[in-house]
Write an enzyme that holds these catalytic residues in place. Structure first.
Site, mmCIF file in Angstrom:
data_model
loop_
_atom_site.group_PDB
_atom_site.id
_atom_site.type_symbol
_atom_site.label_atom_id
_atom_site.label_comp_id
_atom_site.label_asym_id
_atom_site.label_seq_id
_atom_site.Cartn_x
_atom_site.Cartn_y
_atom_site.Cartn_z
ATOM 1 N N GLY A 55 41.908 21.197 20.837
ATOM 2 C CA GLY A 55 42.649 20.132 21.773
ATOM 3 C C GLY A 55 42.171 18.789 21.427
ATOM 4 C CD GLN A 60 38.732 14.138 22.433
ATOM 5 O OE1 GLN A 60 39.901 15.003 22.596
ATOM 6 N NE2 GLN A 60 37.665 14.507 21.692
ATOM 7 C CB CYS A 103 33.494 17.450 22.595
ATOM 8 S SG CYS A 103 34.767 16.115 22.989
ATOM 9 C CG LEU A 104 37.797 17.477 17.916
ATOM 10 C CD1 LEU A 104 38.995 17.403 17.694
ATOM 11 C CD2 LEU A 104 37.182 18.204 16.855
ATOM 12 C CG HIS A 145 37.158 19.956 26.770
ATOM 13 N ND1 HIS A 145 35.750 20.080 26.272
ATOM 14 C CD2 HIS A 145 37.534 18.960 25.940
ATOM 15 C CE1 HIS A 145 35.450 19.128 25.393
ATOM 16 N NE2 HIS A 145 36.418 18.489 25.080
ATOM 17 C CD GLU A 146 41.303 18.300 24.869
ATOM 18 O OE1 GLU A 146 41.237 17.167 25.074
ATOM 19 O OE2 GLU A 146 40.453 19.103 24.292
ATOM 20 C CG HIS A 149 38.273 14.235 26.667
ATOM 21 N ND1 HIS A 149 37.278 13.759 26.275
ATOM 22 C CD2 HIS A 149 38.267 15.509 25.932
ATOM 23 C CE1 HIS A 149 36.492 13.960 25.406
ATOM 24 N NE2 HIS A 149 37.050 15.325 25.109
#
Length: 176
Positions: A55, A60, A103-104, A145-146, A149
């Site tokens: 995702g 991000q 996480c990226l 999670h998204e 963010h």
């Protein structure tokens, strides 16, 4: 690298790392549904696949708008691919599962993170049509999670006690 199944074209954009203020700022709602939004979604998919993510939220890649994309499986192995504009996490319930999460924006780090086993997100697509996405297992984790963010949070914010202290030590170690 994850097989790309999203057929749109786009450009890879740099993923912002923890410490960048955009990751700690609540994102603004999308108000204009036009070609630039479609390009953003395309770029987000291409970037997510390039980084081997499940995702990716718009902030991000430095864009403070409420948009995320996803490509991940649920607890039954069903693959879910899509995007949500102006998402709201309307349900997060069921058993709380503690599983490894990454996480990226915190590359190379994974921590045992508690998340609900079921989640529902409502929003719209890039054309403004209604979207309701329901997930279980890993997909529910991704949706939570998204959405976090887009509210200016990262996954380590849901950690507590020893897990949070371990995460903070590891993050400080990355910055040296």
């Amino acid at each position: 690298m994850r097989k790309r199944s999203h057929s749109r074209r786009g450009n890879v954009r740099p993923v912002r790392s923890l410490g960048d203020p955009v990751l700690r700022t609540e994102c603004d709602p999308v108000r204009t549904f036009d070609a630039s939004l479609e390009r953003l979604v395309d770029d987000m998919f291409v970037t997510m696949y390039e980084e081997n993510g499940a995702g990716l939220a718009a902030n991000q890649i430095g864009v403070g708008l409420r948009v995320f994309v996803y490509d991940c499986e649920d607890d039954r192995g069903r693959r879910h691919i899509g995007h949500v504009v102006n998402p709201e996490l309307v349900v997060a319930d069921g058993e709380r599962l503690v599983e490894s999460e990454g996480c990226l924006s915190l590359p190379g780090l994974r921590f045992e993170t508690p998340r609900y086993a079921h989640a529902v997100v409502e929003g719209v697509d890039m054309k403004g049509g209604p979207v309701r996405v329901e997930g279980t297992g890993y997909f529910a984790r991704c949706l939570q999670h998204e959405c976090g963010h887009l509210d200016g949070r990262v996954y380590v914010d849901v950690l507590s006690g020893d897990a949070r202290r371990e995460a903070m030590r590891a993050i400080r170690g990355l910055r040296r």
